[in-house]
Design a protein around this motif. Structure first.
Motif, PDB file in Angstrom:
ATOM      1  N   ALA A   1     -43.010  -3.224  17.468  1.00 27.89           N
ATOM      2  CA  ALA A   1     -42.560  -1.835  17.376  1.00 27.89           C
ATOM      3  C   ALA A   1     -41.677  -1.576  16.145  1.00 27.89           C
ATOM      4  N   PRO A   2     -40.688  -2.450  15.808  1.00 28.24           N
ATOM      5  CA  PRO A   2     -39.876  -2.159  14.614  1.00 28.24           C
ATOM      6  C   PRO A   2     -40.694  -2.073  13.334  1.00 28.24           C
TER       7      PRO A   2
ATOM      8  N   ALA B   1     -33.680   7.991  16.441  1.00 30.76           N
ATOM      9  CA  ALA B   1     -34.007   8.136  17.858  1.00 30.76           C
ATOM     10  C   ALA B   1     -34.901   6.995  18.330  1.00 30.76           C
ATOM     11  N   LEU B   2     -35.902   6.615  17.498  1.00 35.72           N
ATOM     12  CA  LEU B   2     -36.801   5.528  17.914  1.00 35.72           C
ATOM     13  C   LEU B   2     -36.055   4.210  18.017  1.00 35.72           C
ATOM     14  N   CYS B   3     -35.166   3.924  17.036  1.00 34.83           N
ATOM     15  CA  CYS B   3     -34.409   2.670  17.081  1.00 34.83           C
ATOM     16  C   CYS B   3     -33.484   2.643  18.288  1.00 34.83           C
ATOM     17  N   LYS B   4     -32.855   3.781  18.555  1.00 44.82           N
ATOM     18  CA  LYS B   4     -31.955   3.881  19.697  1.00 44.82           C
ATOM     19  C   LYS B   4     -32.727   3.627  20.993  1.00 44.82           C
ATOM     20  N   TYR B   5     -33.946   4.156  21.048  1.00 41.62           N
ATOM     21  CA  TYR B   5     -34.763   3.946  22.246  1.00 41.62           C
ATOM     22  C   TYR B   5     -35.068   2.465  22.421  1.00 41.62           C
ATOM     23  N   LEU B   6     -35.408   1.777  21.311  1.00 43.84           N
ATOM     24  CA  LEU B   6     -35.696   0.345  21.417  1.00 43.84           C
ATOM     25  C   LEU B   6     -34.456  -0.433  21.815  1.00 43.84           C
TER      26      LEU B   6
ATOM     27  N   ALA C   1     -32.864  -3.177  11.846  1.00 44.30           N
ATOM     28  CA  ALA C   1     -32.562  -4.603  11.945  1.00 44.30           C
ATOM     29  C   ALA C   1     -31.941  -4.916  13.295  1.00 44.30           C
ATOM     30  N   LYS C   2     -31.060  -4.017  13.785  1.00 43.56           N
ATOM     31  CA  LYS C   2     -30.460  -4.239  15.098  1.00 43.56           C
ATOM     32  C   LYS C   2     -31.519  -4.229  16.193  1.00 43.56           C
ATOM     33  N   ALA C   3     -32.471  -3.268  16.111  1.00 45.98           N
ATOM     34  CA  ALA C   3     -33.528  -3.213  17.113  1.00 45.98           C
ATOM     35  C   ALA C   3     -34.370  -4.484  17.074  1.00 45.98           C
ATOM     36  N   ALA C   4     -34.672  -4.978  15.852  1.00 46.26           N
ATOM     37  CA  ALA C   4     -35.492  -6.187  15.736  1.00 46.26           C
ATOM     38  C   ALA C   4     -34.757  -7.385  16.303  1.00 46.26           C
ATOM     39  N   LEU C   5     -33.433  -7.476  16.051  1.00 48.72           N
ATOM     40  CA  LEU C   5     -32.668  -8.588  16.609  1.00 48.72           C
ATOM     41  C   LEU C   5     -32.603  -8.498  18.123  1.00 48.72           C
ATOM     42  N   HIS C   6     -32.495  -7.266  18.625  1.00 47.11           N
ATOM     43  CA  HIS C   6     -32.445  -7.066  20.069  1.00 47.11           C
ATOM     44  C   HIS C   6     -33.740  -7.520  20.723  1.00 47.11           C
ATOM     45  N   LEU C   7     -34.879  -7.236  20.062  1.00 40.12           N
ATOM     46  CA  LEU C   7     -36.173  -7.643  20.615  1.00 40.12           C
ATOM     47  C   LEU C   7     -36.491  -9.096  20.313  1.00 40.12           C
ATOM     48  N   LYS C   8     -35.612  -9.807  19.556  1.00 37.81           N
ATOM     49  CA  LYS C   8     -35.793 -11.216  19.185  1.00 37.81           C
ATOM     50  C   LYS C   8     -37.144 -11.437  18.502  1.00 37.81           C
TER      51      LYS C   8
END
Lengths: 89, 106
Positions: free
Chosen positions: A30-31, A77-82, B85-92
Motif C-alpha cells: 500500500a505505501p 489521509a491515506l497514510c493516517k489510515y494506514l 515512511a512511518k506507515a511503511a515502518l508500521h506495516l514492517k
C-alpha cells in the motif's frame, strides 16, 4: 527555442507519468501505491504549468494550486489510515 | 538571453521530474523508492514553476502565483515523505538494509 524545450519537457514529464502509473498498478504494498499517487499529482502540476506556458495563459495556476492542496491532504489521509486504521479519531 | 535561461530551466525541470519517476519505478525496496519522488521530482517541479514565474514576469507585472505553489510543494513534500515512511515502518515492509544490532544496555 522555448517551443523545442517545451516539447522535450512534455515528453519527459509524460514518460514520468507513465512510470508512476506503472508503479501505481504494480506496487507490491500500500505505501508504494500512496507514493505513486503522490508522484502522479506532482507530475500533473508540472504538466499543467508547462501547458500554461505553451498557450501563454495564466488561467491554470489556480488549478495547479488546488491539485497541490488536495493531493497533500489525500496523501496525509491515506497514510493516517494506514497508521491508525482511522482518519479522524 | 532570457530565452536560453527559460529553455534551460524547462528542460532541467522535465529531466529531474523524469529521473524522480525513474527512481520510483526502478529502485528495489520501498525505503529507497521514497528518495526519487521526494527529492528529484520536487526539484524538477520547482524548476518548471520558476521558469513559469520568469516567463509570466517579462511583461509589466511580476507573477507570484508560481512562487506560492513552489513554497507549498517544498513545505509539504518532506511532511508527506515522513508520513509514508512511518506507515511503511508500521506495516514492517521488507528492506534491503540489514537490521540494526540490538543496543547494549549498560
Amino acid at each position: 527555442m522555448i517551443d523545442t524545450a517545451l516539447t522535450i519537457a512534455f515528453t519527459l514529464v509524460g514518460l514520468a507519468v507513465a512510470l508512476s502509473f506503472w508503479r501505481l498498478l504494480r506496487g507490491p504494498d500500500a505505501p508504494d501505491r500512496i507514493l505513486a499517487l503522490d508522484t502522479l499529482y506532482v507530475n500533473t502540476i508540472a504538466l499543467l504549468v508547462l501547458f500554461g506556458i505553451q498557450i501563454d495563459s495564466n488561467l491554470y495556476f489556480e488549478a495547479a494550486l488546488l491539485i497541490a492542496l488536495m493531493g497533500f491532504v489525500g496523501t496525509v489521509a491515506l497514510c493516517k489510515y494506514l497508521l491508525r486504521g482511522d482518519i479522524i479519531e | 538571453m532570457l530565452e536560453y535561461l527559460l529553455a534551460f530551466l524547462i528542460i532541467a525541470g522535465g529531466a529531474f521530474t523524469f529521473i524522480g519517476s525513474l527512481g520510483l519505478a526502478r529502485l528495489r525496496d520501498f525505503y529507497s523508492r521514497l528518495h526519487g519522488p521526494t527529492k528529484a521530482t520536487t526539484l524538477g517541479v520547482g524548476c518548471v514553476l520558476i521558469a513559469s514565474a520568469v516567463y509570466f514576469s517579462r511583461g509589466e507585472a511580476a507573477s507570484f502565483h508560481e512562487i506560492l505553489i513552489t513554497l507549498f510543494l517544498f513545505i509539504t513534500a518532506p511532511v508527506s515523505a515522513h508520513l509514508m515512511a512511518k506507515a511503511a515502518l508500521h506495516l514492517k515492509l521488507a528492506s534491503l538494509a540489514e537490521r540494526p544490532e540490538p543496543r547494549e544496555r549498560d
